[in-house]
Design a protein around this motif. Structure first.
Motif, mmCIF file in Angstrom:
data_model
loop_
_atom_site.group_PDB
_atom_site.id
_atom_site.type_symbol
_atom_site.label_atom_id
_atom_site.label_comp_id
_atom_site.label_asym_id
_atom_site.label_seq_id
_atom_site.Cartn_x
_atom_site.Cartn_y
_atom_site.Cartn_z
ATOM 1 N N PRO A 1 0.792 -1.238 0.000
ATOM 2 C CA PRO A 1 0.000 0.000 0.000
ATOM 3 C C PRO A 1 0.819 1.280 0.000
ATOM 4 O O PRO A 1 0.483 2.224 -0.707
ATOM 5 N N TYR A 2 1.880 1.321 0.804
ATOM 6 C CA TYR A 2 2.603 2.586 0.891
ATOM 7 C C TYR A 2 3.958 2.543 0.202
ATOM 8 O O TYR A 2 4.262 3.398 -0.637
ATOM 9 N N VAL B 1 2.667 4.227 -3.070
ATOM 10 C CA VAL B 1 2.884 5.654 -2.834
ATOM 11 C C VAL B 1 4.326 6.058 -3.126
ATOM 12 O O VAL B 1 4.586 6.947 -3.939
ATOM 13 N N GLY C 1 -0.514 14.903 5.385
ATOM 14 C CA GLY C 1 -0.506 13.503 5.777
ATOM 15 C C GLY C 1 0.783 13.033 6.396
ATOM 16 O O GLY C 1 0.962 11.829 6.644
ATOM 17 N N ARG D 1 1.759 9.262 7.974
ATOM 18 C CA ARG D 1 2.835 8.423 7.451
ATOM 19 C C ARG D 1 3.864 8.078 8.521
ATOM 20 O O ARG D 1 4.334 6.947 8.601
ATOM 21 N N VAL E 1 -5.066 0.771 4.964
ATOM 22 C CA VAL E 1 -4.097 1.786 4.526
ATOM 23 C C VAL E 1 -4.316 2.119 3.056
ATOM 24 O O VAL E 1 -4.354 3.294 2.664
ATOM 25 N N LEU E 2 -4.470 1.092 2.235
ATOM 26 C CA LEU E 2 -4.670 1.311 0.801
ATOM 27 C C LEU E 2 -5.986 2.032 0.540
ATOM 28 O O LEU E 2 -6.044 2.962 -0.284
ATOM 29 N N TRP F 1 -5.735 5.717 1.659
ATOM 30 C CA TRP F 1 -4.888 6.479 0.746
ATOM 31 C C TRP F 1 -5.622 6.804 -0.546
ATOM 32 O O TRP F 1 -5.641 7.961 -0.990
ATOM 33 N N ALA G 1 -6.525 10.594 0.644
ATOM 34 C CA ALA G 1 -5.268 11.336 0.581
ATOM 35 C C ALA G 1 -5.429 12.584 -0.284
ATOM 36 O O ALA G 1 -6.090 12.549 -1.327
ATOM 37 N N ALA H 1 -4.040 11.955 -3.817
ATOM 38 C CA ALA H 1 -4.305 10.644 -4.427
ATOM 39 C C ALA H 1 -4.754 10.768 -5.875
ATOM 40 O O ALA H 1 -4.623 9.808 -6.651
ATOM 41 N N TRP I 1 -2.565 9.537 -8.609
ATOM 42 C CA TRP I 1 -2.447 8.088 -8.826
ATOM 43 C C TRP I 1 -3.689 7.495 -9.507
ATOM 44 O O TRP I 1 -3.705 6.312 -9.823
#
Length: 358
Positions: A137-138, A142, A241, A245, A335-336, A339, A343, A346, A349
């Motif tokens: 996820p991160y 990210v 954020g 994080r 988390v995913l 985000w 986020a 986001a 993405w």
């Protein structure tokens, strides 16, 4: 969003299918790093991670900046390229231009370095599939798809960390960190994290570490300190954020400090992740004291390995394996989800685009 969830689902399925083969972990016992870890399924997974990072198109908050760096590299000579701020990354852009390829080749190589580093550490773990799932996820989505240069630098640092844990060579750790610093200067800050991880009587290793840290700082960071201070501290840059994080690294840090004797880490591993955990706590405090959350946030990116090492050891030690795996998987899914849906940046993405369908 679907491609990201399919990626997560692939590794979650890997966790489910592999947990029956995972051996019970005994407190204080080092993982069996000699056992074969690279199955066909995991090979496919690693290729999938690399491809999604490398062949993404207009994905990531800094996509336009990286695209501009690639375009400018076409007008530089080889000598001019080597004088750029991050010469390793600059040389990769220049070589791609000379070969007639586009920025996807740069992203592919950087993605490969990132994934290589993650796997180098994850393969040592009792449940490598779970470690990779935590990274998705991160660290993958990210950082790997958004911080191209720093992700490559972090990947090379992780290769160095794995080498250090495997054979205790500080020299190799220094070498890999130096290569990582060619992609992003900030990699040199990782060298103090490996202090006192081996035998305290190895004065030569400690001297090598100290001298290398000073040398790399002088070579890569000294000329940039004033600029970094102006950009991040005086300008009071803030990362949206950042608190979330950093708290993601604080969680495994607290788990480690509270239960380190039960996590099945050998002595050198425990010392290394102790250092990471202490820095995670310092970074949390610094976040509230520093005028620039961005400066703390960028440094905290190098603490990310703490997440997929410590959290992946909770199942089978602090919790039963099946329940622990489901709990950690639910955490990664949350988390995913958060985000992708909440986020602030986001949108950079979404949607996920692949180069060949652009």
């Amino acid at each position: 969003m679907i491609p990201y969830w399919l990626l997560w689902s692939f590794f979650f399925l890997g966790v489910i299918l592999s947990q029956r083969q995972a051996q019970p972990q005994v407190a204080g016992q080092a993982p069996d790093i000699s056992a074969p870890r690279l199955s066909i399924g995991m090979s496919v997974g690693l290729i999938l991670l690399t491809v999604m990072i490398g062949f993404r198109y207009q994905v990531g908050g800094d996509w336009l900046n990286y695209e501009e760096i690639f375009k400018r590299s076409a007008f530089r000579t080889f000598d001019q390229t080597l004088l750029q701020s991050d010469p390793g990354y600059a040389l990769l852009n220049w070589a791609s231009q000379q070969l007639g390829y586009d920025v996807w080749l740069v992203n592919l190589v950087c993605g490969l370095l990132t994934v290589w580093g993650i796997f180098a550490l994850a393969r040592r773990e009792p449940q490598p599939w779970l470690s990779l799932l935590i990274a998705v996820p991160y660290l993958i989505v990210v950082v790997g798809m958004g911080y191209t240069r720093q992700a490559a630098a972090l990947g090379l640092v992780m290769v160095g960390l794995a080498s250090l844990l495997n054979n205790g060579s500080v020299a190799r750790m220094v070498l890999w960190t130096a290569v990582g610093a060619l992609f992003h200067k900030s990699a040199v800050i990782c060298l103090p994290l490996v202090a006192f991880t081996g035998d305290r009587r190895k004065i030569i290793d400690l001297a090598l570490l100290a001298s290398s840290a000073l040398g790399l700082y002088t070579l890569f960071l000294q000329d940039s300190v004033d600029r970094l201070f102006r950009n991040y501290i005086e300008a009071r840059y803030s990362s949206s954020g950042a608190a979330i994080r950093i708290s993601m690294s604080l969680l495994p840090a607290v788990v480690f400090l509270a239960f380190q004797r039960r996590l099945g880490l050998n002595e050198n591993e425990a010392k290394l992740w102790r250092n990471f955990s202490l820095v995670a706590i310092v970074a949390t405090v610094a976040l509230f004291l520093s005028p620039s959350s961005t400066a703390v946030d960028r440094i905290a990116l190098y603490l990310l390995p703490l997440q997929f090492i410590i959290l992946a050891r909770i199942p089978g030690t602090l919790l039963t394996r099946n329940f622990g795996n489901l709990l950690i998987a639910a955490y990664t899914a949350a988390v995913l989800y958060i985000w992708l849906n909440f986020a602030a940046n986001a949108h950079g993405w979404l949607p996920y685009r692949i180069w060949f369908n652009a």
